[in-house]
Design an enzyme around this catalytic site. Structure first.
Site, short mmCIF file in Angstrom:
data_model
loop_
_atom_site.label_atom_id
_atom_site.label_comp_id
_atom_site.label_asym_id
_atom_site.label_seq_id
_atom_site.Cartn_x
_atom_site.Cartn_y
_atom_site.Cartn_z
CB ILE A 256 -0.92 0.03 1.24
CG1 ILE A 256 -1.57 -1.35 1.47
CG2 ILE A 256 -1.95 1.14 1.09
CD1 ILE A 256 -2.37 -1.88 0.30
CE LYS A 257 2.98 4.61 -5.11
NZ LYS A 257 2.99 4.87 -6.58
CB ILE A 258 0.90 5.28 3.29
CG1 ILE A 258 0.19 3.93 3.44
CG2 ILE A 258 0.36 6.31 4.27
CD1 ILE A 258 -1.32 4.00 3.41
#
Ligand code: E4P
Length: 225
Positions: A84-86
């Site tokens: 997940i790109k946060i």
């Protein structure tokens, strides 16, 4: 060093996979919007094609709780090899801490400064993504920021590595590969420039022409005397 494709277009992804040694695909909301299709339809298609390779998908909620809920769904639908790109902003750091507790893999993205990347790494990000060309566009040195971030991570014993992103030319990518960063993610346009060029094509064509002058056109090492 891992080499990722920064794109959501399945035909571009298929083409690059056919020819090059790539390790996975990174997407972002802008790249998904360019497909004009439902996000999960596109992402499932990519996942089916790349198998167990790493896929990067960005959360878009403005708050930490929303990002965490998105992350849970993304992993449920696309599998554990999905990171997940946060965004590396305060709500993002809060989300990262929760994802770390839950064992969901994530990266810190939208990194423009060493400190942003360092905090994301300290939150447990598996990768941090400095935006090389966008940093250049602000009048700073994107490659140098990426290398400084790598030093900050290494010198403090953190487990994170770079997934350097946002490239406009081969030179930016090559500098970072030369210095041994953990990974880079490259658009199809920049990919083409990594391995090609008029001089290289001309050299290969000259070998073929010289061989044909000896053996005749269409004859190769498979069928010559
Ligand atoms: C990285 O995580 C982003 O997907 C991307 O590399 C940003 O690149 P751009 O500056 O080409 O939009």
């Amino acid at each position: 060093m891992n080499l990722f494709i920064d794109n959501a277009d399945i035909s571009a992804i298929r083409h690059i996979y056919e020819y090059y040694p790539v390790d996975g695909v990174s997407t972002n909301p802008t790249l998904l919007s360019r497909t004009g299709r439902a996000p999960f339809a596109v992402l499932r298609e990519i996942r089916d094609f790349i198998g167990a390779d790493e896929l990067f998908v960005q959360a878009v909620s403005p708050d930490a709780a929303g990002m965490v809920r998105e992350a849970r769904r993304i992993v449920r639908e696309l599998g554990e090899e999905t990171l997940i790109k946060i965004p590396a902003v305060p709500e993002g750091y809060k989300a990262m801490k929760e994802l770390e507790r839950e064992g969901i893999r994530f990266i810190g993205t939208a990194v423009y400064t060493v400190m942003q990347g360092f905090i994301a790494a300290k939150c447990g990000a598996e990768y941090v993504a400095p935006y090389v060309n966008r940093i250049d566009s602000m009048g700073f040195d994107g490659v140098q920021v990426a290398l400084d971030l790598q030093d900050a991570i290494d010198n403090n014993g953190l487990d994170s590595g770079l997934i350097a992103a946002s490239f406009r030319n081969t030179q930016q990518v090559m500098e970072l590969i030369r210095c041994g960063v953990k990974s880079v993610t490259v658009s199809p346009e920049v990919f083409a420039g990594l391995t090609g060029g008029a001089m290289i094509d001309a050299a290969v064509e000259k070998f073929s022409a010289d061989f044909a002058s000896l053996t005749g056109k269409g004859v190769t090492m498979e069928n010559c005397d």
